[in-house]
Design an enzyme around this catalytic site. Structure first.
Site, short mmCIF file in Angstrom:
data_model
loop_
_atom_site.label_atom_id
_atom_site.label_comp_id
_atom_site.label_asym_id
_atom_site.label_seq_id
_atom_site.Cartn_x
_atom_site.Cartn_y
_atom_site.Cartn_z
N ARG A 101 40.13 76.85 42.72
CA ARG A 101 40.87 78.06 43.03
C ARG A 101 40.55 78.51 44.45
O ARG A 101 39.43 78.36 44.95
CB ARG A 101 40.52 79.18 42.05
CG ARG A 101 41.43 80.40 42.24
CD ARG A 101 41.04 81.56 41.36
NE ARG A 101 41.86 82.72 41.72
CZ ARG A 101 41.50 83.97 41.51
NH1 ARG A 101 40.33 84.24 40.95
NH2 ARG A 101 42.30 84.96 41.87
N HIS A 102 41.54 79.11 45.10
CA HIS A 102 41.39 79.58 46.48
C HIS A 102 40.36 80.69 46.62
O HIS A 102 39.97 81.34 45.63
CB HIS A 102 42.74 80.08 47.02
CG HIS A 102 43.28 81.24 46.23
ND1 HIS A 102 42.82 82.54 46.37
CD2 HIS A 102 44.25 81.29 45.28
CE1 HIS A 102 43.49 83.33 45.57
NE2 HIS A 102 44.36 82.61 44.88
N GLY A 103 39.95 80.96 47.85
CA GLY A 103 39.02 82.05 48.13
C GLY A 103 39.68 83.42 47.98
O GLY A 103 40.88 83.55 47.76
N ARG A 104 38.87 84.44 48.13
CA ARG A 104 39.32 85.81 47.88
C ARG A 104 40.33 86.28 48.91
O ARG A 104 40.29 85.89 50.08
CB ARG A 104 38.12 86.76 47.88
CG ARG A 104 38.38 88.09 47.19
CD ARG A 104 37.20 89.01 47.33
NE ARG A 104 37.15 89.63 48.65
CZ ARG A 104 36.24 90.54 49.03
NH1 ARG A 104 35.29 90.90 48.17
NH2 ARG A 104 36.27 91.06 50.24
N THR A 105 41.23 87.14 48.47
CA THR A 105 42.20 87.80 49.35
C THR A 105 42.05 89.31 49.19
O THR A 105 41.41 89.80 48.24
CB THR A 105 43.65 87.41 48.99
OG1 THR A 105 44.00 88.05 47.75
CG2 THR A 105 43.83 85.90 48.87
N GLU B 7 51.45 79.52 42.77
CA GLU B 7 51.08 80.42 41.68
C GLU B 7 52.29 80.83 40.86
O GLU B 7 53.44 80.67 41.27
CB GLU B 7 50.38 81.67 42.26
CG GLU B 7 49.87 82.68 41.25
CD GLU B 7 48.88 82.10 40.24
OE1 GLU B 7 49.30 81.24 39.42
OE2 GLU B 7 47.70 82.52 40.25
N TRP C 121 44.36 91.28 48.27
CA TRP C 121 45.03 91.67 47.02
C TRP C 121 44.18 91.34 45.81
O TRP C 121 44.24 92.05 44.79
CB TRP C 121 46.40 90.99 46.93
CG TRP C 121 47.47 91.71 47.69
CD1 TRP C 121 47.29 92.60 48.71
CD2 TRP C 121 48.89 91.60 47.50
NE1 TRP C 121 48.51 93.04 49.18
CE2 TRP C 121 49.51 92.44 48.44
CE3 TRP C 121 49.68 90.85 46.65
CZ2 TRP C 121 50.90 92.57 48.54
CZ3 TRP C 121 51.06 90.97 46.73
CH2 TRP C 121 51.66 91.83 47.67
N ASN C 122 43.38 90.28 45.86
CA ASN C 122 42.42 90.03 44.79
C ASN C 122 41.49 91.22 44.65
O ASN C 122 41.24 91.71 43.54
CB ASN C 122 41.59 88.79 45.07
CG ASN C 122 42.32 87.49 44.82
OD1 ASN C 122 41.99 86.48 45.44
ND2 ASN C 122 43.30 87.47 43.93
N ARG D 272 46.72 80.99 51.15
CA ARG D 272 45.38 81.19 50.60
C ARG D 272 44.82 79.91 49.99
O ARG D 272 43.60 79.68 50.02
CB ARG D 272 45.39 82.33 49.58
CG ARG D 272 46.36 82.18 48.41
CD ARG D 272 46.42 83.50 47.64
NE ARG D 272 47.23 83.47 46.43
CZ ARG D 272 48.53 83.70 46.39
NH1 ARG D 272 49.20 83.97 47.51
NH2 ARG D 272 49.18 83.69 45.24
N HIS E 47 45.77 77.95 42.45
CA HIS E 47 45.67 79.35 42.06
C HIS E 47 45.18 79.51 40.63
O HIS E 47 45.32 78.60 39.81
CB HIS E 47 47.03 80.01 42.23
CG HIS E 47 47.66 79.75 43.56
ND1 HIS E 47 47.50 80.58 44.65
CD2 HIS E 47 48.43 78.71 43.98
CE1 HIS E 47 48.15 80.08 45.68
NE2 HIS E 47 48.72 78.95 45.31
#
Length: 260
Positions: free
Chosen positions: A59-63, A133, A65-66, A109, A195
């Site tokens: 899974r991708h790193g933090r954003t 996603e 919006w996360n 992302r 995602h």
């Protein structure tokens, strides 16, 4: 199974590529791939040479919006500073697995997360649009609280208005993973940067789990991964899930234990 809580060119299938992988040989015979009801992977797929392939679903790193607990879906939100650091740290760990191929969702992302591993390994990153996603429809950009308040019935069923169903996401992501596995040599290791919801649902379909048990597979934390190993019959076994080093909360589009 160890479980820890942490963090092609276009061919009409919707796939795109940053750089081309090795050419794929045309197999003489085809087979059907098993999949749960409502999420069939494919009716005709090439027969793979038996092997010990591995898929690392990352899974991708933090954003931002996360962090704000907003539903991202297909909205193209970049990594925040923490997400960039997570990607580089995880890349150093994953490089130790000696991956042979890299694949990513084209959303920034995920693609940028994959590029962190490419920088360490020197491998090219291919992208596949079927790894994006879940389409969140009217929910994209809304916080979990806003979704609960504005769409109580849809939230209860976890079905975004105007978005994809779980079965639709599972089918397209599992199909993308099977295509990618077909391109691997018998001992290949593919890292797929994608995602949270897409990977959880696609993995569930790839494992042949019926839809009514998908909810029992927990979500992936930012920059954590699951490992699938190939079985002798061409199926898959879940060897690790949400793997990393330190426990991290699951923030993102996928349903969690608290229903957010």
């Amino acid at each position: 199974m160890r479980k820890t809580a942490c963090s092609t060119p276009s061919n009409g299938s919707g796939r795109t590529a940053r750089s081309s992988g090795s050419p794929r040989a045309s197999p003489p015979t085809r087979r059907s791939a098993p999949a749960p009801s409502g999420a069939r992977v494919s009716d005709a797929r090439p027969v793979r040479e038996p092997g010990a392939r591995r898929l690392v679903l990352w899974r991708h790193g933090r954003t931002a919006w996360n962090l704000e607990n907003r539903f991202q879906g297909k909205t193209d939100i970049p990594l925040d500073d923490t997400g960039v650091q997570q990607a580089h740290r995880a890349a150093r760990l994953l490089a130790g697995l000696r991956p042979t191929h890299l694949l990513a969702s084209p959303l920034r992302r995920a693609a940028d997360t994959a590029e962190a591993l490419a920088a360490v390994t020197g491998l090219p990153v291919r992208t596949d649009g079927d790894l994006t996603e879940r389409d969140g429809g009217a929910w994209e950009g809304l916080t979990s609280r806003e979704i609960r308040e504005r769409y109580p019935e849809e939230h209860k069923a976890w079905q975004p208005p105007g978005g994809e169903t779980s079965a639709q996401v599972a089918k397209r992501v599992a199909a993308a993973l099977e295509r990618a596995a077909d391109d691997l040599p018998p001992t290949g290791l593919l890292v797929v940067a994608s995602h949270g919801a897409a990977l959880r649902l696609g993995m569930s379909a790839l494992l042949g789990l019926p839809e009514d048990v998908w909810k029992h597979i927990g979500g992936l934390s930012n920059c954590c991964w699951s490992v699938l190993t190939e079985l002798r019959d061409g199926g898959w076994r879940l060897a690790e899930h949400n793997a990393g080093t330190l426990p991290e909360p699951v923030l993102g589009d996928d349903r969690t234990d608290n229903g957010s």
